[in-house]
Design a protein around this motif. Sequence first.
Motif, PDB file in Angstrom:
ATOM      1  N   LEU A  89      -8.292   1.031   4.429  1.00  0.00           N
ATOM      2  CA  LEU A  89      -9.078  -0.151   4.765  1.00  0.00           C
ATOM      3  C   LEU A  89     -10.511  -0.067   4.232  1.00  0.00           C
ATOM      4  O   LEU A  89     -11.008  -1.031   3.637  1.00  0.00           O
ATOM      5  N   PRO A  90     -11.221   1.076   4.398  1.00  0.00           N
ATOM      6  CA  PRO A  90     -12.563   1.152   3.798  1.00  0.00           C
ATOM      7  C   PRO A  90     -12.550   1.014   2.283  1.00  0.00           C
ATOM      8  O   PRO A  90     -13.474   0.433   1.705  1.00  0.00           O
ATOM      9  N   GLU A  91     -11.495   1.541   1.628  1.00  0.00           N
ATOM     10  CA  GLU A  91     -11.435   1.405   0.170  1.00  0.00           C
ATOM     11  C   GLU A  91     -11.274  -0.052  -0.233  1.00  0.00           C
ATOM     12  O   GLU A  91     -11.998  -0.563  -1.088  1.00  0.00           O
ATOM     13  N   ILE A  92     -10.324  -0.757   0.387  1.00  0.00           N
ATOM     14  CA  ILE A  92     -10.077  -2.154   0.039  1.00  0.00           C
ATOM     15  C   ILE A  92     -11.301  -3.006   0.372  1.00  0.00           C
ATOM     16  O   ILE A  92     -11.712  -3.874  -0.419  1.00  0.00           O
ATOM     17  N   THR A  93     -11.911  -2.756   1.523  1.00  0.00           N
ATOM     18  CA  THR A  93     -13.104  -3.508   1.915  1.00  0.00           C
ATOM     19  C   THR A  93     -14.242  -3.294   0.921  1.00  0.00           C
ATOM     20  O   THR A  93     -14.922  -4.248   0.504  1.00  0.00           O
ATOM     21  N   LEU A 134       0.814  -1.220   0.000  1.00  0.00           N
ATOM     22  CA  LEU A 134       0.000   0.000   0.000  1.00  0.00           C
ATOM     23  C   LEU A 134       0.844   1.265   0.000  1.00  0.00           C
ATOM     24  O   LEU A 134       1.987   1.270   0.465  1.00  0.00           O
ATOM     25  N   ALA A 135       0.246   2.333  -0.523  1.00  0.00           N
ATOM     26  CA  ALA A 135       0.874   3.660  -0.467  1.00  0.00           C
ATOM     27  C   ALA A 135       0.749   4.200   0.952  1.00  0.00           C
ATOM     28  O   ALA A 135      -0.230   3.934   1.648  1.00  0.00           O
ATOM     29  N   GLN A 136       1.733   4.975   1.369  1.00  0.00           N
ATOM     30  CA  GLN A 136       1.740   5.518   2.734  1.00  0.00           C
ATOM     31  C   GLN A 136       1.156   6.932   2.763  1.00  0.00           C
ATOM     32  O   GLN A 136       1.807   7.884   3.195  1.00  0.00           O
ATOM     33  N   GLU A 137      -0.060   7.067   2.308  1.00  0.00           N
ATOM     34  CA  GLU A 137      -0.799   8.321   2.415  1.00  0.00           C
ATOM     35  C   GLU A 137      -2.278   7.993   2.615  1.00  0.00           C
ATOM     36  O   GLU A 137      -2.736   6.902   2.271  1.00  0.00           O
ATOM     37  N   HIS A 138      -3.001   8.948   3.202  1.00  0.00           N
ATOM     38  CA  HIS A 138      -4.429   8.736   3.488  1.00  0.00           C
ATOM     39  C   HIS A 138      -4.646   7.398   4.196  1.00  0.00           C
ATOM     40  O   HIS A 138      -5.470   6.574   3.786  1.00  0.00           O
ATOM     41  N   LEU A 139      -3.892   7.180   5.275  1.00  0.00           N
ATOM     42  CA  LEU A 139      -3.873   5.870   5.923  1.00  0.00           C
ATOM     43  C   LEU A 139      -5.262   5.425   6.379  1.00  0.00           C
ATOM     44  O   LEU A 139      -5.603   4.243   6.269  1.00  0.00           O
ATOM     45  N   GLU A 140      -6.065   6.340   6.899  1.00  0.00           N
ATOM     46  CA  GLU A 140      -7.384   5.957   7.396  1.00  0.00           C
ATOM     47  C   GLU A 140      -8.333   5.534   6.285  1.00  0.00           C
ATOM     48  O   GLU A 140      -9.311   4.831   6.526  1.00  0.00           O
ATOM     49  N   PHE A 141      -8.054   5.953   5.057  1.00  0.00           N
ATOM     50  CA  PHE A 141      -8.965   5.702   3.950  1.00  0.00           C
ATOM     51  C   PHE A 141      -8.706   4.338   3.292  1.00  0.00           C
ATOM     52  O   PHE A 141      -9.521   3.863   2.510  1.00  0.00           O
ATOM     53  N   GLY A 150      -1.814  -1.325  -8.829  1.00  0.00           N
ATOM     54  CA  GLY A 150      -3.011  -0.518  -8.630  1.00  0.00           C
ATOM     55  C   GLY A 150      -3.076   0.629  -9.626  1.00  0.00           C
ATOM     56  O   GLY A 150      -2.340   0.664 -10.617  1.00  0.00           O
ATOM     57  N   GLN A 151      -3.927   1.597  -9.335  1.00  0.00           N
ATOM     58  CA  GLN A 151      -4.202   2.691 -10.273  1.00  0.00           C
ATOM     59  C   GLN A 151      -3.601   4.011  -9.797  1.00  0.00           C
ATOM     60  O   GLN A 151      -4.195   5.075  -9.973  1.00  0.00           O
ATOM     61  N   ARG A 152      -2.419   3.946  -9.219  1.00  0.00           N
ATOM     62  CA  ARG A 152      -1.795   5.151  -8.689  1.00  0.00           C
ATOM     63  C   ARG A 152      -1.527   6.207  -9.760  1.00  0.00           C
ATOM     64  O   ARG A 152      -1.483   7.406  -9.472  1.00  0.00           O
ATOM     65  N   GLU A 153      -1.365   5.773 -11.006  1.00  0.00           N
ATOM     66  CA  GLU A 153      -1.070   6.739 -12.071  1.00  0.00           C
ATOM     67  C   GLU A 153      -2.243   7.685 -12.325  1.00  0.00           C
ATOM     68  O   GLU A 153      -2.067   8.758 -12.906  1.00  0.00           O
ATOM     69  N   LEU A 154      -3.447   7.306 -11.889  1.00  0.00           N
ATOM     70  CA  LEU A 154      -4.612   8.166 -12.072  1.00  0.00           C
ATOM     71  C   LEU A 154      -4.462   9.485 -11.318  1.00  0.00           C
ATOM     72  O   LEU A 154      -4.998  10.512 -11.732  1.00  0.00           O
ATOM     73  N   THR A 157      -8.230   0.271  -7.182  1.00  0.00           N
ATOM     74  CA  THR A 157      -7.662   0.923  -6.005  1.00  0.00           C
ATOM     75  C   THR A 157      -6.619   1.981  -6.353  1.00  0.00           C
ATOM     76  O   THR A 157      -5.786   1.788  -7.243  1.00  0.00           O
ATOM     77  N   VAL A 158      -6.691   3.111  -5.628  1.00  0.00           N
ATOM     78  CA  VAL A 158      -5.627   4.115  -5.704  1.00  0.00           C
ATOM     79  C   VAL A 158      -4.820   4.142  -4.409  1.00  0.00           C
ATOM     80  O   VAL A 158      -3.833   4.860  -4.307  1.00  0.00           O
ATOM     81  N   CYS A 159      -5.246   3.362  -3.426  1.00  0.00           N
ATOM     82  CA  CYS A 159      -4.523   3.300  -2.150  1.00  0.00           C
ATOM     83  C   CYS A 159      -3.442   2.226  -2.152  1.00  0.00           C
ATOM     84  O   CYS A 159      -2.504   2.295  -1.352  1.00  0.00           O
ATOM     85  N   ALA A 160      -3.572   1.221  -3.009  1.00  0.00           N
ATOM     86  CA  ALA A 160      -2.601   0.125  -3.063  1.00  0.00           C
ATOM     87  C   ALA A 160      -1.718   0.245  -4.299  1.00  0.00           C
ATOM     88  O   ALA A 160      -2.172   0.654  -5.365  1.00  0.00           O
ATOM     89  N   LYS A 161      -0.455  -0.123  -4.129  1.00  0.00           N
ATOM     90  CA  LYS A 161       0.495  -0.064  -5.243  1.00  0.00           C
ATOM     91  C   LYS A 161       0.512  -1.354  -6.052  1.00  0.00           C
ATOM     92  O   LYS A 161       0.487  -1.324  -7.280  1.00  0.00           O
ATOM     93  N   SER A 162       0.585  -2.505  -5.357  1.00  0.00           N
ATOM     94  CA  SER A 162       0.723  -3.788  -6.057  1.00  0.00           C
ATOM     95  C   SER A 162       0.155  -4.905  -5.196  1.00  0.00           C
ATOM     96  O   SER A 162      -0.002  -4.756  -3.977  1.00  0.00           O
TER      97      SER A 162
END
Length: 461
Positions: A24-28, A15-22, A179-183, A68-73
């Motif tokens: 788990l809800p995104e992945i769930t 996972l990316a190390q930003e918006h940490l609180e967001f 993931g979709q980090r490039e977005l 996902t934009v919160c996860a890298k791979s």
Amino acid sequence: MALAAAALRRYLLLLAQEHLEFRLPEITSLLSLCGGQFSGEQEIRVNSPFWILNIPSEEMARGLMKRTVCAKSIFELWGHGRSAGELYASLKNYPTDKMLPYLQSDSTYKIHIHTFNKTLTQAEKIKKIDALEFLPFKGKVNLKNPQHIFWILEDYGMNPNDVPEEPIHLYFGRWIADGQRELIESYSVKKRHFIGNTSMDACLSFIMANHARVKPNDVVYDPFVGTGGLLISSAHFGAYVCGADIDYNTIHGLGKASRKNQKWRGPDENIRANLRQYGLEKYYLDALVADSSRPIWRKGVLFDAIITDPPYGIREAPRRMGSQKETVKSVERSTENHFFVSSSYHLSDIFFDLLKFAAEHLVMGGRLVYWLPIYRPEYTEEIIPRHPCLKLISNCEQMLSSHTSRRLITMEKVKEFKDQDENSYLLDGQYMPYRGHNSFREKYFSGVTKRIAKEEKDNQK
């Protein structure tokens, strides 16, 4: 044996190390969108960049990463441990029949090393790769275009000021997808045709669409649409989008520009042009000049998701239509031929109107995702607005200052709306705590004033 086999069907999420609180809800939310379910048995260290997930299939893992934009791979996890010895023992216990399809003599591969909170020399990396010679690789190494990519991932903890000599967790797995980090970069507001003072950051816009579980052919609505930034992320995922706003100039792209060194908005600065910029115009339904405090839609379910960022009085004033009895001072000029009478719109009323609207117009299972401003010294969960037709799914904080924040609230419709539900919040005695939202602006600027005074005092010492 069945339980042991099931335990081996695990994936490692980086996972990316930003918006940490967001995160788990995104992945769930995305797992449920893909037909899966987040298990309480998942090995989650919430702030860590490494999560071990039980996912039923590789197809579902790929589906997760397409959103996902919160996860890298994500990786098919072959082994892990708290030391190199534990990792190697874990790899030796991984079923050979699961490895062999990716280790054939006619295949190519490479091994990549990723370290968190520490940088290794090339010699150290080669040494770690050579230590895996016990794995039955039969193919050829191809560093440029391999068929299969394997990763060694090492976790050196969260404290950059106290990095251990050896990693505290080690993982080895087969790369599945990114993931979709490039977005975040490709949809950056810096490159967007039409922006306003409160245009939403691209990363957060996509997080909101993911929390809402937006999917192709959904109809998504933003009742405080502004420059339409939240519509773009939903349209990217194939949803049809529409919105409303009380500001005539913003809806029509008229008036003063928000960009630095630009006085007036140009002819191509409007919501439709924004979607056209990204090749998404076919998903744009329309945007209305309308007062969201008043009924403008026919009764019944209309929307699959409602995603919005209501004005909370800092950069944009919360307004609604006033009556003709209002004073002349409240008449505002929007364009040469367009006038309206505005009156103040209390934050507590905004949120209750929003929840009531969502309860009535969302499909069953549809989601409402919105931002709620908070004065942190007075925050308790009791001040989160509620409605009997809506279930609270997640509540994530983004800091604005030492004393204020905003919380991303996600709610899901779980009960059909009835006429008696319209003003039910007034009957249960819970309405008064929410009135504190009305003074958010005063508290926000009170804190700013105190901070400036403190900085000036400190500078004089």
